[in-house]
Design an enzyme around this catalytic site. Structure first.
Site, PDB file in Angstrom:
ATOM      1  CG  PHE A 125     -16.673 -41.428 -42.613  1.00  0.00           C
ATOM      2  CD1 PHE A 125     -16.964 -42.559 -43.357  1.00  0.00           C
ATOM      3  CD2 PHE A 125     -15.349 -41.141 -42.338  1.00  0.00           C
ATOM      4  CE1 PHE A 125     -15.953 -43.387 -43.823  1.00  0.00           C
ATOM      5  CE2 PHE A 125     -14.329 -41.972 -42.799  1.00  0.00           C
ATOM      6  CZ  PHE A 125     -14.636 -43.093 -43.537  1.00  0.00           C
ATOM      7  CG  ASP A 198     -17.634 -35.024 -45.447  1.00  0.00           C
ATOM      8  OD1 ASP A 198     -17.625 -35.338 -46.659  1.00  0.00           O
ATOM      9  OD2 ASP A 198     -16.886 -35.545 -44.608  1.00  0.00           O
ATOM     10  CE1 TYR A 221     -11.829 -42.272 -50.440  1.00  0.00           C
ATOM     11  CE2 TYR A 221     -10.188 -40.543 -50.256  1.00  0.00           C
ATOM     12  CZ  TYR A 221     -11.154 -41.343 -49.673  1.00  0.00           C
ATOM     13  OH  TYR A 221     -11.438 -41.200 -48.345  1.00  0.00           O
ATOM     14  CE  LYS A 222     -15.406 -42.168 -49.490  1.00  0.00           C
ATOM     15  NZ  LYS A 222     -15.799 -41.403 -48.311  1.00  0.00           N
ATOM     16  NE  ARG A 372     -20.633 -48.519 -47.679  1.00  0.00           N
ATOM     17  CZ  ARG A 372     -19.722 -47.565 -47.690  1.00  0.00           C
ATOM     18  NH1 ARG A 372     -20.068 -46.318 -47.404  1.00  0.00           N
ATOM     19  NH2 ARG A 372     -18.467 -47.825 -47.985  1.00  0.00           N
TER      20      ARG A 372
HETATM   21  C1  LIG Z   1     -14.797 -41.263 -47.301  1.00  0.00           C
HETATM   22  C2  LIG Z   1     -15.098 -40.241 -46.279  1.00  0.00           C
HETATM   23  C3  LIG Z   1     -14.076 -39.592 -45.582  1.00  0.00           C
HETATM   24  C4  LIG Z   1     -12.652 -39.980 -45.852  1.00  0.00           C
HETATM   25  O1  LIG Z   1     -11.713 -39.208 -45.178  1.00  0.00           O
HETATM   26  P1  LIG Z   1     -10.177 -39.313 -45.648  1.00  0.00           P
HETATM   27  O2  LIG Z   1      -9.468 -38.421 -44.724  1.00  0.00           O
HETATM   28  O3  LIG Z   1     -10.142 -38.839 -47.090  1.00  0.00           O
HETATM   29  O4  LIG Z   1      -9.767 -40.735 -45.554  1.00  0.00           O
HETATM   30  C5  LIG Z   1     -14.426 -38.615 -44.669  1.00  0.00           C
HETATM   31  N1  LIG Z   1     -15.719 -38.302 -44.441  1.00  0.00           N
HETATM   32  C6  LIG Z   1     -16.739 -38.924 -45.079  1.00  0.00           C
HETATM   33  C7  LIG Z   1     -18.148 -38.552 -44.808  1.00  0.00           C
HETATM   34  C8  LIG Z   1     -16.447 -39.917 -46.013  1.00  0.00           C
HETATM   35  O5  LIG Z   1     -17.440 -40.555 -46.632  1.00  0.00           O
END
Ligand SMILES: *Cc1c(COP(=O)(O)O)cnc(C)c1O
Length: 413
Positions: A125, A198, A221-222, A372
């Protein structure tokens, strides 16, 4: 092919079916983005209202003690811990995932003095990659990139005696491919490096075991339904807790915050990773959702998640086969190697997602050309999977996506 009636009878037998009723889901919508923003638990508005009206409105500053506001990062972290195979005192909730990645990587590096390389995943990400890039630039480290596609440099090639730490996502946000956490952690440790995971796309989607990992981060939040921008979390292995330094050492991580000493002394344990005042209202929403998670059997959740993703893949194979539809499955067919989402590549992915939304099927689009579909097994049914697959086949078949208005890119895709 399986019928809709057969899907209904699978739903009747689903041991998790009662959980759906704990969520507010808009009628006529199949919501396949629980991997992006989890649905609203019905109990959340009342909990947030209580925090606003009673804890804030009536009790004011007394709530720091009386309502436990001060301890929220730890008490909330302790409730997240069982979802990732951690124990009490090992997880702290707060900040965003990005900030926690910064805290974890910057705390990991001094544990391996003399090693100057951070291993980063090309497919990770964006924010994970950016934070590593920023740390390397400002603190004088080198980034070594690995990938998982054909020809990309692999993990084992990248590991050497100059590698301080490795940051990887357990489940890939684009393809839904899943690593074997225990074996990757062991390979990284064998090379003498620190492992940071992560868990954004794993916690709340399946049982997770941080195992021997050194650090882990994730969002809530997911799949965890904590609400937009809910506090993220950081796991720190007990063996490191008394030696690591939080680079953003704020007063909430101080050993004696109300002594207001001129110099920093870290709090004992994971609390040293707290920084500033916690967003109390956001913790209220997250804790309402964690009330539900306390009752979830994660093994059953994983079984259902795999049943739903496998069913979706089978239905799309039948209704919109690659040869006719142009849809290429990029998610592993092997359930063991899969998270809780299914992604397809299609050159018209973006307008397809928009046309699906107009038919009540909510998915999203990620570069490059990926559609997705996330499956939050806590509140999705087999019939939802059936309806989504038939809607996708219909959109591919009758091509409403050709409409110009579906091509306009919105800010958030
Ligand atoms: C959703 C997600 C994030 C989100 O980062 P935020 O700082 O909470 O916005 C980071 N890494 C991964 C792999 C994600 O899927």
């Amino acid at each position: 092919m399986i019928t809709r009636a057969e899907c209904e009878s699978l739903d009747d037998k689903d041991p998790l079916r009662a959980f759906r009723d704990e969520f507010r889901l808009p009628p006529g919508v199949v919501y396949l983005l629980g991997n992006s923003l989890g649905a609203l638990p019905k109990r959340t508005p009342e909990r947030v209202a209580h925090t606003v009206e009673t804890e804030w409105g009536r009790d004011l500053t007394a709530s720091w003690n009386k309502a436990g506001w001060w301890d929220l990062p730890q008490t909330t972290g302790d409730r997240i811990a069982p979802l990732i195979g951690a124990g009490p005192g090992q997880v702290i909730a707060g900040d965003s995932t990005s900030v926690n990645i910064f805290k974890a990587v910057s705390a990991a590096l001094p544990l391996r003095p003399g090693r100057r390389v951070i291993v980063s995943d090309l497919d990770n990400f964006s924010t994970d990659r950016y934070v590593v890039e920023g740390i390397a630039k400002t603190m004088g480290y080198e980034v070594r990139e690995i990938g998982w596609g054909e020809g990309a440099p692999g993990l084992d090639e990248a590991l050497g005696d100059d590698v301080a730490c490795v940051l990887l996502s357990h489940v890939d946000y684009r393809t839904g491919a899943r690593h074997d956490m225990a074996s990757v952690t062991a390979r990284v440790h064998a090379a003498g490096a620190i492992m940071i995971w992560d868990l954004c796309h794993s916690a709340g989607a399946m049982p997770v075991d941080v195992g021997e990992a050194d650090f882990a981060v994730g969002c809530t939040y997911k799949y965890l339904n904590g609400g937009p921008g809910a506090p993220a979390y950081l796991y720190v292995a007990p063996r490191h807790q008394e030696v690591v330094q939080n680079a953003i050492c704020g007063w909430h991580g101080h050993a004696a915050p109300f002594a207001f000493e001129p110099y920093y002394r870290p709090a004992a344990g994971v609390r040293r990773f707290a920084t500033g005042s916690p967003p109390v209202l956001a913790y209220a929403a997250l804790n309402a959702s964690l009330d539900i998670w306390e009752r979830v059997d994660l093994e059953r959740l994983r079984e259902k998640s795999l049943a739903l993703t496998s069913l979706f893949i089978e239905l799309v194979d039948e209704l919109a086969p690659a040869s006719r539809s142009g849809l290429t499955l990029v998610t592993p067919r092997d359930p063991e190697r899969r998270g809780s989402q299914v992604s397809y590549r299609h050159p018209e992915g973006y307008p397809i997602v928009r046309a699906l939304a107009d038919r009540g099927v909510i998915a999203d689009y990620r570069e490059p050309e990926l559609v997705r579909f996330g499956f939050a097994a806590l509140y999705l049914r087999h019939v939802d999977v059936y309806d989504a697959a038939t809607a996708l086949a219909e959109v591919i078949e009758s091509e409403p996506w050709r409409d110009e208005r579906y091509r306009q890119r919105l800010t958030v895709t």
